[in-house]
Design a protein around this motif. Sequence first.
Motif, PDB file in Angstrom:
ATOM      1  N   TYR A 158     -40.282  19.776 -90.043  1.00  0.00           N
ATOM      2  CA  TYR A 158     -41.168  20.277 -91.098  1.00  0.00           C
ATOM      3  C   TYR A 158     -41.090  21.804 -91.200  1.00  0.00           C
ATOM      4  CZ  TYR A 158     -45.465  20.978 -93.799  1.00  0.00           C
ATOM      5  OH  TYR A 158     -46.375  21.339 -94.755  1.00  0.00           O
ATOM      6  N   ALA A 198     -42.136  17.602 -95.692  1.00  0.00           N
ATOM      7  CA  ALA A 198     -42.737  16.542 -94.888  1.00  0.00           C
ATOM      8  C   ALA A 198     -41.975  15.232 -95.052  1.00  0.00           C
ATOM      9  CB  ALA A 198     -44.199  16.347 -95.293  1.00  0.00           C
ATOM     10  N   CYS A 249     -48.513  11.700 -91.913  1.00  0.00           N
ATOM     11  CA  CYS A 249     -49.507  12.610 -92.489  1.00  0.00           C
ATOM     12  C   CYS A 249     -50.046  13.613 -91.477  1.00  0.00           C
ATOM     13  CB  CYS A 249     -50.678  11.809 -93.064  1.00  0.00           C
ATOM     14  SG  CYS A 249     -50.253  10.769 -94.479  1.00  0.00           S
ATOM     15  N   LEU A 289     -49.400  17.340 -92.202  1.00  0.00           N
ATOM     16  CA  LEU A 289     -50.107  17.751 -93.412  1.00  0.00           C
ATOM     17  C   LEU A 289     -51.611  17.877 -93.159  1.00  0.00           C
ATOM     18  CD1 LEU A 289     -48.233  15.423 -95.938  1.00  0.00           C
ATOM     19  CD2 LEU A 289     -47.890  17.879 -95.616  1.00  0.00           C
ATOM     20  N   ARG A 292     -53.762  21.351 -93.413  1.00  0.00           N
ATOM     21  CA  ARG A 292     -54.841  21.469 -94.385  1.00  0.00           C
ATOM     22  C   ARG A 292     -56.208  21.636 -93.719  1.00  0.00           C
ATOM     23  NH1 ARG A 292     -55.290  17.517 -99.525  1.00  0.00           N
ATOM     24  NH2 ARG A 292     -53.273  18.551 -99.850  1.00  0.00           N
ATOM     25  N   THR A 324     -46.310  14.072 -99.356  1.00  0.00           N
ATOM     26  CA  THR A 324     -45.905  15.283-100.056  1.00  0.00           C
ATOM     27  C   THR A 324     -46.401  15.272-101.497  1.00  0.00           C
ATOM     28  OG1 THR A 324     -43.929  15.447 -98.677  1.00  0.00           O
ATOM     29  CG2 THR A 324     -43.920  16.681-100.738  1.00  0.00           C
ATOM     30  N   LEU A 377     -51.529  13.697-100.403  1.00  0.00           N
ATOM     31  CA  LEU A 377     -52.026  13.353 -99.074  1.00  0.00           C
ATOM     32  C   LEU A 377     -53.109  12.290 -99.162  1.00  0.00           C
ATOM     33  CD1 LEU A 377     -52.159  13.791 -96.034  1.00  0.00           C
ATOM     34  CD2 LEU A 377     -53.697  15.732 -96.439  1.00  0.00           C
TER      35      LEU A 377
END
Length: 422
Positions: free
Chosen positions: A42, A48, A262, A265, A269, A397, A400
């Motif tokens: 990544y 991702a 995930c 990600l 986030r 991507t 999410l």
Amino acid sequence: MSYPRNVLPVKKRYALSWYLTGALTARTGDEMSGPALLLAAYALTGSAARASVLLAAATVAAAVGGPVLGVLLDRAERPDRLLAAALALHALGLAAVLLTLDRLPFPLTLLLAVLSGLPGPALSAGWTARMPLTTSRAAALDAMTFDAASLAGPSLAALVTRLSSAQAAVVTAVTLICTAIPAALRLPGRGAGGSEPAAPRRPESATASGVSGSAVSAPVGEGPLRVRVLAGARYVLARPALAAVTAGSVVSSVGQGVLTACVPLLGERVLGGAADGALLPALAAGSALVANAVHARRAPGADPVRVMCAGALSQAAGAALAVAAGAADTADTAAVTLVLASALVIGAGEGPQLAGLFAVRHRETPERLRGQVFTTGASAKITGFALGAAGGGALGTWSLTGALLTAATLQLAAARVTAGRA
């Protein structure tokens, strides 16, 4: 006169200490390599989707390499050397993947990931097959190395990535695997008089009696691999309860693969960085251990099918919590609390779900076919996880929230399939 009688037990205990040390080291490196490779891909590619496809390639290869490696270890004159060679090849493959990431065309890196994953099962089934002692205490200690590695590996990957880089985390995983090679070489070889077979070979045939259309007959541990795999698959399909829980576990594994994709990600986030997302699998593993301990103590006689259904529903609820966390506009305390709670709830479902699956397999499968059935089921689960990870990265991507909702939906479907309702 008493000394000679004690020599062999002392040697076996000494070999067991080497076995456990090597197993813990190698398995920690293996558990660390997955999230480390995901984070490195990544970081280097910025995608991702590519990161999850890379992880899926190595995982699918392990589903193929496991049974093949088991046959080779059974037939090798020096299985200790073969085990050490498999560890070396696995470590070399991981290093090659890291070196080619973002330097060579991505399809070539994917091919290297597949090759590196083929000998990967040496760290799990390969080690267990070479256990010097076959007592219940030794088996319990062996199982503890899996539990400890599943906790330490992802945490160590996150820590090294935070302190240095994701590439350094992969290097650390490779180093841990290589460190276990001397321990593998010190395990007793075949005919050395220092080991006992992990599973005594039975003379009876592995005929899948009662399976319609099945005429497979081969001694356990003998015959072509294709024959053994087909015998297990036919038996699973012929038993409705076994077929239902196997299909449900595969659907659940697809959902788990989507969730795993995930992780970077969610970390980026909600937790402040993709590396911090690697802590979520470790938190889920700890929750799974606690849930299994509580289940074994409080409800040992519970219906395993219902336990599996409850486990899938718990994972669906955990994915829903992750949706709420990922939908937050800012990484505030509430979002962090939600994503940590989601990992705990997911782990609380994963642990009893796996225990329930094993209970059904043992209950529904005769001893002569148990190896084939477990191998067939494990390979199907690994393949499902890999497919989920590959699709989850691309979906995450794009959205999410969409990926996490897909994971929750898959777990709800898994509960229905497990209960025998398609």
